[in-house]
Structures are given as structure tokens and as C-alpha cells.
Enzyme design. Structure first.
Site, PDB file in Angstrom:
ATOM      1  N   SER A 135       2.781   1.599  -0.127  1.00 45.51           N
ATOM      2  CA  SER A 135       3.445   2.823   0.320  1.00 45.51           C
ATOM      3  C   SER A 135       4.942   2.870   0.026  1.00 45.51           C
ATOM      4  CB  SER A 135       3.212   3.054   1.812  1.00 45.51           C
ATOM      5  OG  SER A 135       3.932   2.129   2.588  1.00 45.51           O
TER       6      SER A 135
ATOM      7  N   LYS B 112       8.881   1.985   6.517  1.00 47.85           N
ATOM      8  CA  LYS B 112       9.023   3.363   6.049  1.00 47.85           C
ATOM      9  C   LYS B 112      10.495   3.745   5.998  1.00 47.85           C
ATOM     10  CE  LYS B 112       4.631   4.505   5.803  1.00 47.85           C
ATOM     11  NZ  LYS B 112       4.108   3.227   5.350  1.00 47.85           N
TER      12      LYS B 112
END
Length: 158
Positions: free
Chosen positions: A78, A115
Site C-alpha cells: 500500500s 499510511k
């Protein structure tokens, strides 16, 4: 809640805790490595230095806040767009301020994730378009564990 929090941190810190790198005693010798005084161009070659003029202590260079720094191993795809790949070692600082666009280790409902912070729109962003944003809402138990300040890569991985 504190017990669960501690267990989660132990899961992401199998390598070592930052304070283990820096001795308590100021007179203890730390490993220092040669540091070339000139920069190494990544374009056209230039004449190499035959000697180094300085030394570099990686602990001092990578860790500004020893008591609040920990390491985590990246897993998954990711964050590829941010240069974070599966297996990279992340240096994470809890004392680093949260700023728009910073890459963070975040606990979402007890699960850790790496993230990018989108503080303006209150969401967590992946650096890969295959992964949707994670909205930060009152329903989600969200804790910013720290900010990723360094990514250490092994260029010899196959």
C-alpha cells in the site's frame, strides 16, 4: 487498554527498541563508520575520494529522540508510491509532530497500518491507488503511534 497497546507495540518491534542502540553512559564508544566528504552523484560518474574525512554514527544520525523512537518492518504494497516496500525497516519517532502529508504508523481499531496523514480531510491515505482511503471518524479507535522519519532498505534483497 494500556495492556493491549503494549502488546501491539511488541508485535511491530521484533528487531529492537531505539534506547537499546544508545548507551546510557556518555563515555561509551559507539560504532562510527566512514563518511565520504563529497556527495556521490547518481547521474554521471565523478572521481572517487580515496579517503574519508568524517565518521558517521548511525544511531546519532537516525535517532533524534531515543526515548520515543522505535522500529517497525513494513509489510504489503500500500505504500509503494512513497518508496516504502515490503520488508523495509521503518524508523518511527513518537515525538515528531503530526503534519499534513506525513507518513505515520497508525493504530486503527487495534490494527497497525502505515499510511500518509491527510489531516485536512481527516483520512489516512495509501501511496498506491489500489487501496482506498481510510476515513478517520469518531467510530474508529484511531491512534497515531508515531511518524516515519527514515526508511532503511536492503538493496541486496532478491
Amino acid at each position: 487498554m494500556l495492556y493491549i497497546y503494549t502488546v501491539v507495540l511488541l508485535e511491530i518491534m521484533p528487531v529492537f527498541i531505539a534506547h537499546d542502540l544508545i548507551p546510557e553512559e556518555p563515555n561509551t564508544k559507539l560504532h562510527r563508520y566512514a563518511l565520504y566528504s563529497s556527495k556521490v552523484p547518481c547521474g554521471f560518474p565523478s572521481p572517487a575520494d580515496d579517503f574519508s574525512e568524517e565518521t558517521l554514527n548511525l544511531s546519532e544520525y537516525l535517532i533524534k529522540h531515543p526515548a520515543s523512537t522505535f522500529f517497525a518492518r513494513a509489510e504489503g504494497e500500500s505504500m509503494h508510491g512513497a518508496g516504502i516496500n515490503d520488508g523495509d525497516l521503518l524508523v518511527v519517532d513518537r515525538a515528531q509532530p503530526y503534519v499534513q502529508g506525513a507518513i505515520a504508523i497508525v493504530s486503527v481499531c487495534g490494527e497497525l497500518t502505515c499510511k500518509q496523514l491527510d489531516l485536512k480531510q481527516q483520512r489516512l491515505l495509501a501511496a498506491n491507488s489500489s487501496f482506498p482511503p481510510i476515513p478517520i471518524t469518531e467510530d474508529l479507535d484511531t491512534i497515531i503511534e508515531g511518524i516515519v522519519i527514515w526508511v532503511i532498505k536492503n538493496t541486496m534483497q532478491v
